[in-house]
Structure formats: structure tokens, C-alpha cells
Design a protein around this motif. Structure first.
Motif, PDB file in Angstrom:
ATOM      1  N   ILE A 147       9.761   4.753   6.116  1.00  0.00           N
ATOM      2  CA  ILE A 147       9.233   5.366   4.886  1.00  0.00           C
ATOM      3  C   ILE A 147       7.884   5.992   5.224  1.00  0.00           C
ATOM      4  CG2 ILE A 147       8.426   4.908   2.531  1.00  0.00           C
ATOM      5  CD1 ILE A 147      10.328   2.440   2.543  1.00  0.00           C
ATOM      6  N   ASP A 148       7.678   7.222   4.792  1.00  0.00           N
ATOM      7  CA  ASP A 148       6.423   7.919   5.055  1.00  0.00           C
ATOM      8  C   ASP A 148       5.262   7.087   4.486  1.00  0.00           C
ATOM      9  OD1 ASP A 148       4.272   9.577   5.192  1.00  0.00           O
ATOM     10  OD2 ASP A 148       5.070  11.116   3.821  1.00  0.00           O
ATOM     11  N   PRO A 149       4.319   6.673   5.342  1.00  0.00           N
ATOM     12  CA  PRO A 149       3.227   5.822   4.848  1.00  0.00           C
ATOM     13  C   PRO A 149       2.398   6.516   3.768  1.00  0.00           C
ATOM     14  CG  PRO A 149       2.835   6.506   7.131  1.00  0.00           C
ATOM     15  CD  PRO A 149       4.223   6.940   6.783  1.00  0.00           C
ATOM     16  N   GLN A 150       2.397   7.854   3.792  1.00  0.00           N
ATOM     17  CA  GLN A 150       1.611   8.607   2.790  1.00  0.00           C
ATOM     18  C   GLN A 150       2.228   8.500   1.394  1.00  0.00           C
ATOM     19  OE1 GLN A 150      -1.138  10.074   3.754  1.00  0.00           O
ATOM     20  NE2 GLN A 150      -0.749   9.667   5.912  1.00  0.00           N
ATOM     21  N   SER A 151       3.461   8.017   1.312  1.00  0.00           N
ATOM     22  CA  SER A 151       4.099   7.979  -0.019  1.00  0.00           C
ATOM     23  C   SER A 151       3.509   6.862  -0.882  1.00  0.00           C
ATOM     24  CB  SER A 151       5.620   7.833   0.096  1.00  0.00           C
ATOM     25  OG  SER A 151       5.930   6.718   0.890  1.00  0.00           O
ATOM     26  N   VAL A 152       2.829   5.903  -0.267  1.00  0.00           N
ATOM     27  CA  VAL A 152       2.172   4.847  -1.048  1.00  0.00           C
ATOM     28  C   VAL A 152       0.660   4.989  -0.855  1.00  0.00           C
ATOM     29  CG1 VAL A 152       1.883   2.345  -1.302  1.00  0.00           C
ATOM     30  CG2 VAL A 152       4.133   3.290  -0.765  1.00  0.00           C
ATOM     31  N   THR A 153      -0.062   5.144  -1.956  1.00  0.00           N
ATOM     32  CA  THR A 153      -1.524   5.233  -1.867  1.00  0.00           C
ATOM     33  C   THR A 153      -2.082   3.823  -1.997  1.00  0.00           C
ATOM     34  OG1 THR A 153      -1.439   7.383  -2.926  1.00  0.00           O
ATOM     35  CG2 THR A 153      -3.586   6.289  -2.906  1.00  0.00           C
ATOM     36  N   ALA A 154      -2.573   3.282  -0.886  1.00  0.00           N
ATOM     37  CA  ALA A 154      -3.099   1.908  -0.912  1.00  0.00           C
ATOM     38  C   ALA A 154      -4.582   1.954  -1.255  1.00  0.00           C
ATOM     39  CB  ALA A 154      -2.887   1.257   0.446  1.00  0.00           C
ATOM     40  N   ILE A 155      -4.979   1.197  -2.277  1.00  0.00           N
ATOM     41  CA  ILE A 155      -6.408   1.090  -2.594  1.00  0.00           C
ATOM     42  C   ILE A 155      -6.759  -0.399  -2.652  1.00  0.00           C
ATOM     43  CG2 ILE A 155      -6.573   3.283  -3.817  1.00  0.00           C
ATOM     44  CD1 ILE A 155      -6.549   1.755  -6.471  1.00  0.00           C
ATOM     45  N   ASP A 156      -8.011  -0.712  -2.359  1.00  0.00           N
ATOM     46  CA  ASP A 156      -8.370  -2.128  -2.393  1.00  0.00           C
ATOM     47  C   ASP A 156      -8.855  -2.529  -3.785  1.00  0.00           C
ATOM     48  OD1 ASP A 156     -11.231  -1.912  -2.641  1.00  0.00           O
ATOM     49  OD2 ASP A 156     -11.339  -1.419  -0.517  1.00  0.00           O
ATOM     50  N   SER A 157      -9.056  -3.820  -3.945  1.00  0.00           N
ATOM     51  CA  SER A 157      -9.302  -4.385  -5.279  1.00  0.00           C
ATOM     52  C   SER A 157     -10.611  -3.910  -5.919  1.00  0.00           C
ATOM     53  CB  SER A 157      -9.340  -5.909  -5.161  1.00  0.00           C
ATOM     54  OG  SER A 157     -10.235  -6.262  -4.110  1.00  0.00           O
ATOM     55  N   LEU A 158     -11.518  -3.344  -5.129  1.00  0.00           N
ATOM     56  CA  LEU A 158     -12.789  -2.906  -5.715  1.00  0.00           C
ATOM     57  C   LEU A 158     -12.850  -1.385  -5.877  1.00  0.00           C
ATOM     58  CD1 LEU A 158     -15.197  -5.403  -3.917  1.00  0.00           C
ATOM     59  CD2 LEU A 158     -14.512  -5.389  -6.323  1.00  0.00           C
ATOM     60  N   THR A 159     -11.774  -0.697  -5.521  1.00  0.00           N
ATOM     61  CA  THR A 159     -11.751   0.759  -5.663  1.00  0.00           C
ATOM     62  C   THR A 159     -11.384   1.114  -7.102  1.00  0.00           C
ATOM     63  OG1 THR A 159     -11.065   0.995  -3.374  1.00  0.00           O
ATOM     64  CG2 THR A 159     -10.656   2.877  -4.807  1.00  0.00           C
ATOM     65  N   PRO A 160     -12.216   1.928  -7.766  1.00  0.00           N
ATOM     66  CA  PRO A 160     -11.898   2.273  -9.159  1.00  0.00           C
ATOM     67  C   PRO A 160     -10.632   3.137  -9.249  1.00  0.00           C
ATOM     68  CG  PRO A 160     -14.159   2.907  -8.574  1.00  0.00           C
ATOM     69  CD  PRO A 160     -13.471   2.508  -7.305  1.00  0.00           C
ATOM     70  N   HIS A 161      -9.899   2.984 -10.332  1.00  0.00           N
ATOM     71  CA  HIS A 161      -8.727   3.843 -10.561  1.00  0.00           C
ATOM     72  C   HIS A 161      -9.201   5.246 -10.916  1.00  0.00           C
ATOM     73  CE1 HIS A 161      -5.971   0.469 -10.475  1.00  0.00           C
ATOM     74  NE2 HIS A 161      -6.810  -0.196 -11.257  1.00  0.00           N
ATOM     75  N   VAL A 162      -8.453   6.252 -10.444  1.00  0.00           N
ATOM     76  CA  VAL A 162      -8.847   7.627 -10.773  1.00  0.00           C
ATOM     77  C   VAL A 162      -7.767   8.356 -11.556  1.00  0.00           C
ATOM     78  CG1 VAL A 162     -10.502   7.922  -8.878  1.00  0.00           C
ATOM     79  CG2 VAL A 162      -8.078   8.417  -8.473  1.00  0.00           C
ATOM     80  N   VAL A 163      -6.612   7.716 -11.751  1.00  0.00           N
ATOM     81  CA  VAL A 163      -5.549   8.361 -12.543  1.00  0.00           C
ATOM     82  C   VAL A 163      -5.116   7.402 -13.651  1.00  0.00           C
ATOM     83  CG1 VAL A 163      -4.637   9.785 -10.658  1.00  0.00           C
ATOM     84  CG2 VAL A 163      -3.732   7.476 -10.977  1.00  0.00           C
ATOM     85  N   ASP A 164      -4.388   7.935 -14.637  1.00  0.00           N
ATOM     86  CA  ASP A 164      -3.796   7.090 -15.681  1.00  0.00           C
ATOM     87  C   ASP A 164      -2.353   6.785 -15.283  1.00  0.00           C
ATOM     88  OD1 ASP A 164      -6.167   7.303 -16.931  1.00  0.00           O
ATOM     89  OD2 ASP A 164      -5.499   8.723 -18.467  1.00  0.00           O
ATOM     90  N   TYR A 165      -1.861   5.635 -15.738  1.00  0.00           N
ATOM     91  CA  TYR A 165      -0.550   5.170 -15.267  1.00  0.00           C
ATOM     92  C   TYR A 165       0.493   5.156 -16.394  1.00  0.00           C
ATOM     93  CZ  TYR A 165      -3.376   3.716 -11.324  1.00  0.00           C
ATOM     94  OH  TYR A 165      -4.244   3.711 -10.252  1.00  0.00           O
TER      95      TYR A 165
END
Ligand code: SAM
Length: 373
Positions: free
Chosen positions: A87-105
Motif C-alpha cells: 500500500i502506498d505509504p503516502q495514502s495514510v497521513t500519519a500525525i502524532d498526538s500533539l499535531t493540531p488537526h488542519v481539516v474537518d472530518y
């Protein structure tokens, strides 16, 4: 290697670090329940919180999810499992627990965490990024989901109900109540070390975030002061109290803080920076001593974990002790504190050929082994 079968395909999954004769799977019935509930009904921007070893990320990779985690081991396992399944690793955006969200879900999948404070912090940070129609689905084993867990979803997100249990797993469905006021996370929490002016900074997922652990308290009395020390390690540093006091006692030595939790490493950094000490310091996110070179330390201080995520046992402690042999210079010392009943002295004796008990009380022992080669 074992195969997860799901409506999204079949995936070969492993837990990292790899162990000989692994008996545990890299997913559980809660992951299976969640995936079967979703079937193929996934649309819009997806967030996966606390994927344990990447099962959810692999299954939903085609939907280009964001995966947020506090754990180095989870992020590592996820990367490896994506690669193992081509699976293309770029298909999952990994962020850590202290990184603020930048999109709405549009869809949020939450693996319920052992530490309720982490879940609380995550949900509070997430809330501004939910829309009125967002589906929020929590998942966990029945024994991990308590009334307090449901109350958190209810208080922070909105109306919440649970599903029937299936194979001892349960789902939580929460719907956004837009009329609820936004909350401010109470983390990081700070407290002063008793009888000292050192302030300890504690992000939500940090061990002993409200008061000093009684094992740590005993350990702090057995940090050596030795002008010969050049490099000291606070292994499994949590809020960094052990390494910071070691640095204070040894102003000529460097201190290396290591943990697998992003929040622990950030807490140790904040504690250390607030201390005003000037020792050279490094803050390393990784598994055990993986971030340290062979023969690079004179003193390793460790209050080992007794569980890794939901898995209880002394496997991580054993890994930390055996890696210490590689990282210590000849004559270097490993000092640990542990519950008496864990029998760490037997392990240390076997690994180092020597062990000395430096202190003991009713519950804990402080042990020291010296690297002889
Ligand atoms: N030293 C701190 C204290 O005494 O307050 C924290 C000790 S706590 C018992 C154990 C620490 O080990 C936790 O901060 C945990 O995140 C960390 N830990 C668990 N697994 C680890 C691993 N594989 N590699 C590095 N650190 C790990």
C-alpha cells in the motif's frame, strides 16, 4: 504473519518490534467489529485515532485517512504493515498526538485508549473539526469501555450509545451536539516536586501525570553523583523527572531522554527546559534504546513500563535491560526501580552476571547492574 480478513480486503499484519514466536495478533475483535460495521460505507475525510498496529489504516488506506497516534510503536507498525501489503505509504497521513488537526472530518474512528486522559485530550482537540453529520465511532474490548469512557464521549461530543457486544468487543456511537461549548484541554498538567522547586510538565498520556509515582520517589534517592559520568540515559522518561534530577546531580554529564510516547518526550523536554539546567540534553522518540549507539552511555536509569498499550507483561522491561548491555560502556551502570514481585533481579543477574540491591521498601526495589565487558 497472520491475515486480517475484512470487507475492505485481506491484510497480512504484524506487530513491531518483531518477536520470535509471536503469539499475539496485530489486530483484535474490536478492529474486526469496527470494519464490519463500516462494511464499505466510508466516504469523505476519515480520521483514525490510536490505530494499534495499523489494521484500520491498511483496511481504509484507499480512503486516504489521517491516522493520529501517541505511540512510536503504533506508527512504526503501521508503516511496516502498509509496506508489507504493497500500500502506498503516502495514502495514510500519519500525525502524532500533539499535531493540531488542519481539516474537518466526516468519519472518525477512535480506538479507545487505556488512559482516559489521553482520550479526553484527543476528543477535546478533535471537536472543533467535527461537522453536524460526522460519524464518530469508538471501538474497544468490553473490558476497556467503562461508564467513564461513555461519559467522556457524551460530555465532549454529544449524544452517545453503545452497540451490543460481539466477541467481547463493543462500539460506541457519538453524534455531535453543536450547542455544546468548546472545551479547553486541561493538559499539560503541572505540579511541583515535593520539597523542591522543579516543576514537572505532564501531557495527557504521561505516567503519573497528577503526582509522583511512589516507585519513582524511591528511585530519585538513588541517582548517583559522579564527576566521571559523561552520558546518562533516562530510559522510558515519562515527564523527565528522573533524567532532570540526574542532570542536576551531574552538571558535567549529558542527558538523553528516551520514550516511545510522543507526549512523554514532549513532557520531558518541557520539564527539562523549565529546570534551567545547562547540561547538553537530547530527546529521542523510539523503541527502548534503539536511538542510542553501542557503547555510548555510562549510566542508564529506568523505571520500566509494566504494560504496552493494552498488553500487560515484562517484555518491554526485558528488551530495555538487554539493550542496556549494548549501550553501556564497560564499567557503566544500569539502575532500575521495580515492583518487588516482578523478580527483575533474576533477569539482571542473568544478563549482566551481577546485580546489587541498592534499596527496598514494602513494594519496590532499586537494583543496579554493572556492564563488565
Ligand atoms: N521515568 C518515568 C517515571 O518514573 O515517572 C516514567 C516511567 S513509566 C513506569 C514507563 C515509561 O516507559 C512510560 O513513559 C512509557 O511511555 C515508556 N515506554 C513504554 N514502552 C516503551 C518502549 N518500548 N520504549 C521506550 N519507552 C517506553
Amino acid at each position: 504473519m497472520q491475515m486480517l480478513e475484512s470487507a475492505f480486503g485481506n491484510f497480512q499484519l504484524r506487530r513491531f518490534p518483531l518477536r520470535r514466536r509471536e503469539t499475539l495478533r496485530a489486530w483484535d475483535a474490536a478492529d474486526e467489529y469496527l470494519l464490519s460495521e463500516l462494511a464499505e460505507d466510508v466516504a469523505g475525510q476519515v480520521l483514525i485515532l490510536n490505530d494499534r498496529f495499523g489494521a484500520l489504516s491498511c483496511a481504509l488506506a484507499a480512503h486516504r485517512p489521517v491516522m493520529q497516534s501517541d505511540s512510536y510503536l503504533s506508527a512504526w507498525s503501521t508503516r511496516e504493515n502498509l509496506a508489507a501489503n504493497a500500500i502506498d505509504p503516502q495514502s495514510v497521513t500519519a500525525i502524532d498526538s500533539l499535531t493540531p488537526h488542519v481539516v474537518d472530518y466526516d468519519l472518525v474512528l477512535v480506538r479507545v485508549t487505556k488512559t482516559l486522559a489521553l482520550l479526553e485530550d484527543e476528543l477535546i482537540r478533535l471537536r472543533p473539526h467535527l461537522k453536524p453529520g460526522t460519524r464518530v465511532i469508538g471501538a474497544g474490548m468490553v473490558k476497556q469501555i467503562h461508564r467513564s469512557t461513555l461519559e467522556l464521549f457524551e460530555r465532549i461530543i454529544g449524544p452517545t450509545h453503545t452497540s451490543l457486544a460481539r466477541k467481547k468487543a463493543r462500539l460506541i456511537h457519538a453524534t455531535l451536539d453543536p450547542s455544546k461549548p468548546a472545551l479547553i484541554s486541561p493538559y499539560p498538567m503541572r505540579y511541583r516536586l515535593e520539597g523542591d522547586d522543579l516543576e514537572l510538565v505532564n501531557h495527557a498520556n504521561v505516567f503519573s501525570r497528577e503526582r509522583l509515582d511512589i516507585g519513582t520517589r524511591l528511585f530519585l534517592q538513588h541517582i548517583p553523583a559522579d564527576p566521571g559520568l559523561r552520558d546518562m540515559v533516562d530510559l522510558g522518561c515519562g515527564n523527565g523527572v528522573v533524567g532532570t534530577l540526574a542532570a542536576r546531580a551531574n552538571p558535567g554529564a549529558s542527558i538523553h531522554f528516551l520514550d516511545e510516547s510522543v507526549m512523554a518526550v514532549a513532557s520531558a523536554r518541557a520539564t527539562y527546559q523549565g529546570s534551567g539546567l545547562a547540561n547538553p540534553a537530547r530527546f529521542i522518540l523510539g523503541d527502548a534504546l534503539g536511538g542510542m549507539e553501542a557503547g555510548s552511555a555510562d549510566l542508564i536509569l529506568c523505571n520500566p513500563p509494566f504494560h504496552q498499550g493494552q498488553v500487560v507483561g515484562d517484555e518491554v522491561a526485558w528488551r530495555m535491560f538487554s539493550q542496556s548491555r549494548r549501550v553501556l560502556r564497560p564499567g557503566g551502570e544500569l539502575r532500575i526501580v521495580g515492583n518487588r514481585h516482578l523478580g527483575y533481579h533474576i533477569k539482571l543477574k542473568r544478563l549482566f552476571g551481577n546485580v546489587e540491591q541498592l534499596a527496598a521498601n514494602r513494594k519496590f526495589v532499586v537494583l543496579m547492574s554493572r556492564c563488565q565487558t
